[in-house]
Design an enzyme around this catalytic site. Structure first.
Site, PDB file in Angstrom:
ATOM      1  N   TYR A 213       5.084   0.699   3.801  1.00 56.43           N
ATOM      2  CA  TYR A 213       5.121  -0.657   4.360  1.00 56.43           C
ATOM      3  C   TYR A 213       3.716  -1.162   4.685  1.00 56.43           C
ATOM      4  O   TYR A 213       2.779  -0.386   4.885  1.00 56.43           O
ATOM      5  CB  TYR A 213       5.998  -0.711   5.611  1.00 56.43           C
ATOM      6  CG  TYR A 213       5.435  -0.017   6.834  1.00 56.43           C
ATOM      7  CD1 TYR A 213       4.657  -0.711   7.760  1.00 56.43           C
ATOM      8  CD2 TYR A 213       5.681   1.332   7.065  1.00 56.43           C
ATOM      9  CE1 TYR A 213       4.144  -0.078   8.886  1.00 56.43           C
ATOM     10  CE2 TYR A 213       5.183   1.970   8.180  1.00 56.43           C
ATOM     11  CZ  TYR A 213       4.408   1.264   9.097  1.00 56.43           C
ATOM     12  OH  TYR A 213       3.887   1.897  10.206  1.00 56.43           O
ATOM     13  N   CYS A 214       3.593  -2.474   4.692  1.00 55.01           N
ATOM     14  CA  CYS A 214       2.365  -3.145   5.127  1.00 55.01           C
ATOM     15  C   CYS A 214       2.759  -4.181   6.173  1.00 55.01           C
ATOM     16  O   CYS A 214       3.731  -3.988   6.909  1.00 55.01           O
ATOM     17  CB  CYS A 214       1.610  -3.753   3.947  1.00 55.01           C
ATOM     18  SG  CYS A 214       2.553  -4.949   2.955  1.00 55.01           S
ATOM     19  N   TRP A 215       2.016  -5.268   6.284  1.00 48.64           N
ATOM     20  CA  TRP A 215       2.292  -6.235   7.348  1.00 48.64           C
ATOM     21  C   TRP A 215       3.625  -6.944   7.141  1.00 48.64           C
ATOM     22  O   TRP A 215       4.448  -7.030   8.055  1.00 48.64           O
ATOM     23  CB  TRP A 215       1.152  -7.248   7.431  1.00 48.64           C
ATOM     24  CG  TRP A 215       1.457  -8.469   8.256  1.00 48.64           C
ATOM     25  CD1 TRP A 215       1.499  -9.761   7.824  1.00 48.64           C
ATOM     26  CD2 TRP A 215       1.778  -8.522   9.658  1.00 48.64           C
ATOM     27  NE1 TRP A 215       1.823 -10.615   8.847  1.00 48.64           N
ATOM     28  CE2 TRP A 215       2.000  -9.876   9.992  1.00 48.64           C
ATOM     29  CE3 TRP A 215       1.916  -7.562  10.655  1.00 48.64           C
ATOM     30  CZ2 TRP A 215       2.348 -10.295  11.282  1.00 48.64           C
ATOM     31  CZ3 TRP A 215       2.256  -7.982  11.944  1.00 48.64           C
ATOM     32  CH2 TRP A 215       2.460  -9.333  12.230  1.00 48.64           C
TER      33      TRP A 215
ATOM     34  N   TYR B 288       5.968  -4.330   8.495  1.00 43.60           N
ATOM     35  CA  TYR B 288       5.872  -4.066   9.932  1.00 43.60           C
ATOM     36  C   TYR B 288       6.398  -5.242  10.740  1.00 43.60           C
ATOM     37  O   TYR B 288       6.999  -5.055  11.803  1.00 43.60           O
ATOM     38  CB  TYR B 288       4.421  -3.768  10.337  1.00 43.60           C
ATOM     39  CG  TYR B 288       4.234  -3.819  11.832  1.00 43.60           C
ATOM     40  CD1 TYR B 288       4.600  -2.739  12.635  1.00 43.60           C
ATOM     41  CD2 TYR B 288       3.744  -4.967  12.462  1.00 43.60           C
ATOM     42  CE1 TYR B 288       4.471  -2.796  14.012  1.00 43.60           C
ATOM     43  CE2 TYR B 288       3.613  -5.030  13.833  1.00 43.60           C
ATOM     44  CZ  TYR B 288       3.976  -3.941  14.601  1.00 43.60           C
ATOM     45  OH  TYR B 288       3.861  -4.014  15.971  1.00 43.60           O
TER      46      TYR B 288
END
Length: 361
Positions: free
Chosen positions: A103-105, A132
């Protein structure tokens, strides 16, 4: 068909999953920058940035000042180098069925790039839908409703009465304990910061509370210490504070000399640095006046800590605590007083066992 040996026409697309699937993916790769990870992250995640903080800022500047195309060219090169490092380290010895959650932002290109490469290799990696940001919204929503699903017992008592020790004893005896001060890394007063242990961010504090609840059984009582709205710079979630303030209390009491001894032990770092203690006490000048602050500072520098602690309790901490508890905690005044037989941990554990037995009766 194929465009060349071992080169499929259609790339393997990573599967996306929601926050409810996080528990089924114990390996979690956070590809955001180190500062984003430090602020908060999905519990158990490993920091695997595909752009570090400086690189992320550089790409963002290019996007704003040049063009999205130029930013993507530079960003792709940087991301590719970091992905290569991840493959050579984190993924190197993983079996074919390794299925990390990436996952990222917000579930975009950073996590999509790594998840895509992992899938092309043959790893069934998945991408967190919404990244996130979705996890954070999940935590906030849950903390608005979770506290109402539990019953609480609030450990109260004036400063130095051993509330934290009783909580530790309760936990060691098998009780469900929500130790907010431990999660906040702060003892909840002007002198409450812990040496060498900065407080987490508000987001990380709330994530830690959320994860603690995940281990609790709603059929059993949760023990918690009486707290004000803020613990250091961190704020207790409103729904939790509301439940705490309406819950039954247990008031722990110690003799004055025992309270002084306990506080000298817990705040030994201030006793070793009278200058730092005096500087902190100076913040109370508006409340107590220059003459009183001067006297307290003189006691600190003279090493007369018994007298200093006793006066601080009588003049500041006890009146402040009693006013706040009477105003905010409905169960405080009718609370039954309890005390350990002595100051040793076995006595605290014996007291805890009695409280647990009484609560289960």
């Amino acid at each position: 068909g194929r465009t060349g040996r071992g080169c499929p026409v259609s790339p393997r697309s990573p599967r996306t999953v929601g926050v409810d699937a996080i528990a089924s993916h114990p390996d979690r790769l956070d590809v955001r920058s180190p500062s984003e990870f430090a602020d908060d992250h999905v519990p158990g995640a490993l920091s695997c940035p595909v752009l570090d903080d400086e690189e992320r800022a550089r790409v963002g500047t290019l996007h704003a000042q040049a063009s999205a195309f130029e930013a993507k060219k530079v960003g792709a090169a940087l991301v590719s180098r970091h992905i290569a490092t991840i493959l050579e380290t984190v993924a190197r010895d993983k079996p074919r069925d390794w299925a990390p959650l990436v996952y990222c932002w917000r579930g975009g290109k950073r996590s999509g790039s790594l998840a895509h490469v992992l899938n092309e290799i043959g790893f069934p990696a998945v991408q967190l839908e919404g990244g996130y940001r979705t996890w954070r919204r999940h935590v906030v929503a849950r903390l608005a409703t979770l506290p109402a699903a539990f019953r609480y017992r609030v450990v109260c008592g004036v400063t130095g009465s051993g509330k934290s020790r009783l909580l530790a004893a309760l936990e060691s005896e098998g009780a469900q304990v929500l130790d907010l001060e431990a999660l906040a890394r702060h003892r909840g007063s002007l002198l409450g910061d812990l040496p060498g242990a900065p407080q987490p961010s508000q987001k990380a504090f709330e994530t830690a509370i959320h994860e603690t609840y995940a281990r609790f059984d709603p059929r059993r009582v949760v023990w918690v210490e009486s707290e004000s709205r803020k613990i250091g710079v961190l704020q207790v979630p409103d729904a939790l504070l509301e439940r705490m303030r309406s819950a039954p209390c247990v008031r722990v009491e110690l003799p004055p000399a025992s309270r002084v001894a306990l506080l000298k032990e817990e705040y030994a770092h201030f006793l070793a640095d009278p200058g730092a203690l005096s500087a902190r006490l100076a913040r109370m000048k508006e409340m107590h006046g220059q003459a009183t602050i001067g006297r307290w500072s003189a006691l600190a520098h003279a090493g007369d800590f018994d007298a200093l602690v006793a006066e601080l309790l009588e003049s500041h901490y006890d009146p402040t605590y009693l006013r706040a508890m009477t105003r905010n905690y409905a169960g405080f005044e009718p609370a039954a007083p309890v005390s350990p037989a002595d100051s040793g941990m076995p006595a605290w554990r014996a007291l805890a066992r009695g409280l647990i037995a009484g609560d289960d009766a």
